[in-house]
Design a protein around this motif. Structure first.
Motif, PDB file in Angstrom:
ATOM      1  N   VAL A 385       0.841  -1.200   0.000  1.00  0.00           N
ATOM      2  CA  VAL A 385       0.000   0.000   0.000  1.00  0.00           C
ATOM      3  C   VAL A 385       0.875   1.247   0.000  1.00  0.00           C
ATOM      4  N   CYS A 386       0.545   2.193  -0.863  1.00  0.00           N
ATOM      5  CA  CYS A 386       1.150   3.527  -0.823  1.00  0.00           C
ATOM      6  C   CYS A 386       0.139   4.490  -1.436  1.00  0.00           C
ATOM      7  N   PHE A 387      -0.519   5.250  -0.573  1.00  0.00           N
ATOM      8  CA  PHE A 387      -1.598   6.115  -1.048  1.00  0.00           C
ATOM      9  C   PHE A 387      -1.059   7.281  -1.860  1.00  0.00           C
ATOM     10  N   GLU A 388      -1.897   7.780  -2.769  1.00  0.00           N
ATOM     11  CA  GLU A 388      -1.487   8.837  -3.682  1.00  0.00           C
ATOM     12  C   GLU A 388      -1.061  10.081  -2.917  1.00  0.00           C
ATOM     13  N   GLY A 389      -0.032  10.766  -3.437  1.00  0.00           N
ATOM     14  CA  GLY A 389       0.543  11.928  -2.767  1.00  0.00           C
ATOM     15  C   GLY A 389      -0.430  13.084  -2.642  1.00  0.00           C
ATOM     16  N   MET A 390      -0.092  13.987  -1.741  1.00  0.00           N
ATOM     17  CA  MET A 390      -0.934  15.147  -1.473  1.00  0.00           C
ATOM     18  C   MET A 390      -0.452  16.332  -2.307  1.00  0.00           C
ATOM     19  N   PRO A 391      -1.327  16.934  -3.095  1.00  0.00           N
ATOM     20  CA  PRO A 391      -0.906  18.065  -3.924  1.00  0.00           C
ATOM     21  C   PRO A 391      -0.463  19.270  -3.095  1.00  0.00           C
ATOM     22  N   THR A 392       0.404  20.084  -3.679  1.00  0.00           N
ATOM     23  CA  THR A 392       0.861  21.321  -3.062  1.00  0.00           C
ATOM     24  C   THR A 392       0.514  22.491  -3.980  1.00  0.00           C
ATOM     25  N   PHE A 393      -0.082  23.521  -3.428  1.00  0.00           N
ATOM     26  CA  PHE A 393      -0.404  24.704  -4.223  1.00  0.00           C
ATOM     27  C   PHE A 393       0.865  25.527  -4.442  1.00  0.00           C
ATOM     28  N   ALA A 394       1.006  26.105  -5.624  1.00  0.00           N
ATOM     29  CA  ALA A 394       2.138  27.002  -5.878  1.00  0.00           C
ATOM     30  C   ALA A 394       1.917  28.298  -5.107  1.00  0.00           C
ATOM     31  N   PRO A 395       2.934  28.824  -4.393  1.00  0.00           N
ATOM     32  CA  PRO A 395       2.779  30.094  -3.678  1.00  0.00           C
ATOM     33  C   PRO A 395       2.469  31.237  -4.650  1.00  0.00           C
ATOM     34  N   GLU A 396       1.721  32.210  -4.157  1.00  0.00           N
ATOM     35  CA  GLU A 396       1.354  33.370  -4.970  1.00  0.00           C
ATOM     36  C   GLU A 396       1.874  34.675  -4.386  1.00  0.00           C
ATOM     37  N   HIS A 397       2.337  34.627  -3.123  1.00  0.00           N
ATOM     38  CA  HIS A 397       2.865  35.824  -2.454  1.00  0.00           C
ATOM     39  C   HIS A 397       4.177  35.451  -1.768  1.00  0.00           C
ATOM     40  N   PHE A 398       5.120  36.395  -1.783  1.00  0.00           N
ATOM     41  CA  PHE A 398       6.451  36.112  -1.249  1.00  0.00           C
ATOM     42  C   PHE A 398       6.905  37.262  -0.347  1.00  0.00           C
ATOM     43  N   ALA A 399       7.678  36.906   0.684  1.00  0.00           N
ATOM     44  CA  ALA A 399       8.221  37.920   1.599  1.00  0.00           C
ATOM     45  C   ALA A 399       9.572  37.447   2.116  1.00  0.00           C
ATOM     46  N   ALA A 400      10.482  38.400   2.325  1.00  0.00           N
ATOM     47  CA  ALA A 400      11.757  38.103   2.978  1.00  0.00           C
ATOM     48  C   ALA A 400      11.547  38.258   4.480  1.00  0.00           C
ATOM     49  N   VAL A 401      12.042  37.281   5.248  1.00  0.00           N
ATOM     50  CA  VAL A 401      11.818  37.264   6.690  1.00  0.00           C
ATOM     51  C   VAL A 401      13.158  37.079   7.398  1.00  0.00           C
ATOM     52  N   GLU A 402      13.408  37.880   8.437  1.00  0.00           N
ATOM     53  CA  GLU A 402      14.602  37.699   9.261  1.00  0.00           C
ATOM     54  C   GLU A 402      14.239  37.960  10.715  1.00  0.00           C
ATOM     55  N   ARG A 403      15.020  37.371  11.625  1.00  0.00           N
ATOM     56  CA  ARG A 403      14.745  37.537  13.054  1.00  0.00           C
ATOM     57  C   ARG A 403      15.292  38.890  13.533  1.00  0.00           C
ATOM     58  N   VAL A 404      14.627  39.473  14.503  1.00  0.00           N
ATOM     59  CA  VAL A 404      15.077  40.741  15.077  1.00  0.00           C
ATOM     60  C   VAL A 404      16.265  40.497  16.010  1.00  0.00           C
ATOM     61  N   ASP A 405      16.148  39.482  16.874  1.00  0.00           N
ATOM     62  CA  ASP A 405      17.200  39.143  17.829  1.00  0.00           C
ATOM     63  C   ASP A 405      18.132  38.108  17.199  1.00  0.00           C
ATOM     64  N   THR A 406      19.363  38.518  16.906  1.00  0.00           N
ATOM     65  CA  THR A 406      20.303  37.605  16.231  1.00  0.00           C
ATOM     66  C   THR A 406      20.686  36.419  17.107  1.00  0.00           C
ATOM     67  N   MET A 407      20.427  36.492  18.427  1.00  0.00           N
ATOM     68  CA  MET A 407      20.762  35.387  19.330  1.00  0.00           C
ATOM     69  C   MET A 407      19.748  34.251  19.258  1.00  0.00           C
ATOM     70  N   LYS A 408      18.630  34.476  18.574  1.00  0.00           N
ATOM     71  CA  LYS A 408      17.565  33.456  18.554  1.00  0.00           C
ATOM     72  C   LYS A 408      17.541  32.684  17.242  1.00  0.00           C
ATOM     73  N   ARG A 409      18.716  32.349  16.749  1.00  0.00           N
ATOM     74  CA  ARG A 409      18.798  31.645  15.468  1.00  0.00           C
ATOM     75  C   ARG A 409      18.121  30.275  15.527  1.00  0.00           C
ATOM     76  N   LYS A 410      18.411  29.507  16.603  1.00  0.00           N
ATOM     77  CA  LYS A 410      17.858  28.148  16.693  1.00  0.00           C
ATOM     78  C   LYS A 410      16.339  28.174  16.751  1.00  0.00           C
ATOM     79  N   GLN A 411      15.795  29.067  17.591  1.00  0.00           N
ATOM     80  CA  GLN A 411      14.330  29.160  17.699  1.00  0.00           C
ATOM     81  C   GLN A 411      13.712  29.567  16.364  1.00  0.00           C
ATOM     82  N   PHE A 412      14.374  30.496  15.676  1.00  0.00           N
ATOM     83  CA  PHE A 412      13.884  30.973  14.381  1.00  0.00           C
ATOM     84  C   PHE A 412      13.862  29.834  13.362  1.00  0.00           C
ATOM     85  N   GLU A 413      14.967  29.114  13.253  1.00  0.00           N
ATOM     86  CA  GLU A 413      15.055  28.022  12.278  1.00  0.00           C
ATOM     87  C   GLU A 413      14.061  26.913  12.605  1.00  0.00           C
ATOM     88  N   LYS A 414      13.957  26.575  13.891  1.00  0.00           N
ATOM     89  CA  LYS A 414      13.019  25.527  14.301  1.00  0.00           C
ATOM     90  C   LYS A 414      11.587  25.926  13.978  1.00  0.00           C
TER      91      LYS A 414
END
Length: 536
Positions: A385-414
């Motif tokens: 058994v291997c059920f059919e994959g789940m479709p993914t919608f193509a994104p329509e909006h984009f944004a650049a995101v960065e953390r304010v506190d540079t010390m919180k890299r791990k929390q940001f990435e997680k």
């Protein structure tokens, strides 16, 4: 009938869909009231009670008064075991709704009687039609001024290309709303505004020919159009066919008022009679029988931090066949290894209770240590058994995101990675660049607000967000191709997804055409080749 077959046959799994503010969450809660799953319905707008909708568990949902993520609720009613999937109505979260519909066997479409069919309703219906999901229509808010019921049913038929069969018919609307006429049983349910579902409404048997009795119930002014309407429906309307309903070609239509709990219980009882037990799911072009002995399921949703007391990730599984047992190990098809599904639980929005077993048709949550992806198959070892994959919608909006506190890299990435694994966002970065600033792609802009809110409240990370001008995204069909060798417009950006696939971000459709025209043999994909939706 075996015990296994009996348990599966009594299950009903359906999604409730609608345009925002049509009353979907209110209807969901009234259904839960009848099942005894909750004792007091929450009011999304806070009018009747200070409680919030029980299915809206995310704090931002309670603040906005809208559903942002789908939720799952299970309850018992008159021998049936019911799994309700309450979906977001807002178009910005349509991808979550789509995945949820993949786990449903039928759908209840809620329509505002004053507004009729709205844009998001059309999109959701097309998804149901594509999967041939039976659709039941609840036309809501008859206690307010409404369109003609003929106009509403005609709109359904014209726009969706299906037949409709009104199971009941409204008697007036707004201040003149007196109730509904039950066509099947030839009786009237009389509406009283202060009813609120405290006791069961006893229908009044009344023949349409009994003018005197009808006039006493609803008055001559409403009796005349009712009699004419029913005669027209009986003479010229669609014939009822359960086969057509189950094939998704005929939608039974019910009129009522969810807020006033009017018409909800008759709807529920009729719906349960007409809808089907769990349907076979397709694996490799072959149907998997729900009553087969072997357990199988697929992941259709992943959600982190649903409950402040449980900072964990839950994978939602739709069980497709057999019975799940708590302490057994099962085979994870994509990982090719045996795993124990830890902390299996039945869900009531964000409330949880550990379960020992569950059956085909049920939706269960299991703890996800980071091994599950949307679309994964889990089954008994040795099952093909291997059920059919789940479709993914193509994104329509984009944004650049960065953390304010540079010390919180791990929390940001997680935080970003976990929310991306839920399918709510897609993340990209420039090749060779450390993940200080990432590019987030979403289907709807409101998802960016949700990302910002969740990173702050769940991961303790404040972010800066900069909206980007890109409108189109394409994957390179040949993953070995070096994008730096391509002739592209100056505003086209080369990025990678978290799997290392190279992509191109374009500011407009003409930039895509430029790339194809200026680079002979270049092939671009609108979807990741590993996630392309099944073609109909």
């Amino acid at each position: 009938m075996s015990e296994l077959e009996n348990e599966i046959r009594r299950r009903r799994t359906f999604a409730i869909i609608s345009h925002p503010d049509a009353g979907k969450t209110t209807l969901t809660e009234k259904l839960l009231l009848y099942g005894g799953a909750i004792q007091l319905a929450g009011s999304v707008k806070g009018k009747a009670t200070a409680r919030h909708a029980v299915s809206d568990w995310m704090e931002l949902e309670k603040q906005r008064g809208i559903s942002i993520t789908s939720s799952v609720m299970q309850f018992e009613y008159e021998g049936y075991c019911i799994n309700i999937l309450d979906t977001p109505g807002h178009q910005d979260f349509s991808e979550d709704t789509y995945r949820t519909l993949m786990a449903a066997d039928s759908a209840v479409m809620v329509i505002d009687a004053a507004k009729g069919i709205e844009p998001q309703t059309r999109k959701l219906f097309r998804i149901c039609a594509m999967r041939h999901i039976p659709i039941f229509t609840f036309i809501n808010k008859l206690d307010r001024d409404a369109r003609s019921p003929f106009e509403l049913t005609e709109q359904l038929e014209t726009e969706f290309g299906i037949g409709t069969y009104p199971m009941n018919w409204p008697i007036g609307s707004g201040r003149d709303f007196k109730g509904v006429y039950d066509r099947e049983n030839r009786q009237i349910l009389v509406f009283t505004e202060n009813h609120r579902g405290q006791n069961r409404i006893e229908p009044v048997a009344c023949r349409l020919e009994d003018t005197e009795a009808l006039d006493a119930l609803i008055g001559e002014r409403l009796r005349r159009p009712l009699v004419e309407d029913i005669e027209l429906l009986d003479g010229a309307g669609s014939e009822f066919s359960l086969e057509e309903v189950r094939a998704g070609r005929l939608s039974p239509v019910f009129f009522g008022s969810a807020l006033n709990n009017f018409g909800v219980e008759p709807f529920l009882e009729s719906f349960l009679r007409m809808t089907m037990p769990p349907l076979p799911r397709t694996s490799g072009g072959r149907p998997v029988d729900p009553v087969a002995e072997g357990f199988s399921a697929f992941v259709f949703k992943i959600q982190a931090n649903m409950n402040k007391a449980h900072r964990d990730r839950i994978a939602f599984l739709r069980i497709c066949s057999g019975v799940f047992h708590r302490e057994r190990e099962y085979y994870h098809v994509q990982e090719k290894k045996m795993i124990k599904l830890a902390q299996p639980q039945q869900l009531m929005a964000d409330d949880r209770s550990i379960i020992n077993e569950a059956y085909a048709g049920d939706i269960i949550g299991v703890f996800d240590p980071g091994i599950f992806s949307i679309g994964d198959t889990i089954c008994e070892k040795g099952m093909d058994v291997c059920f059919e994959g789940m479709p993914t919608f193509a994104p329509e909006h984009f944004a650049a995101v960065e953390r304010v506190d540079t010390m919180k890299r791990k929390q940001f990435e997680k935080g970003v990675e976990q929310i991306a694994q839920e399918g709510a966002i897609q993340i990209f970065h420039e090749p060779g660049v450390v993940m200080e600033e990432i590019i987030v792609g979403v289907v709807g802009v409101l998802q960016l607000e949700v990302l910002e809110y969740r990173l702050r409240t769940e991961y303790g990370v404040e972010i800066r967000r900069r909206d980007l001008p890109y409108e189109e995204i394409r994957w390179l069909k040949d993953p070995r191709l070096d994008p730096s060798t391509l002739n592209l417009t100056s505003d086209t950006k080369v990025v990678e997804d978290f799997r290392g696939n190279k992509l191109l971000l374009f500011t407009a459709e003409w930039c895509v055409r430029w790339a194809l025209e200026k680079n002979e043999g270049l092939e671009l994909l609108e979807f990741n080749r590993n996630e392309a939706p099944e073609q109909e």
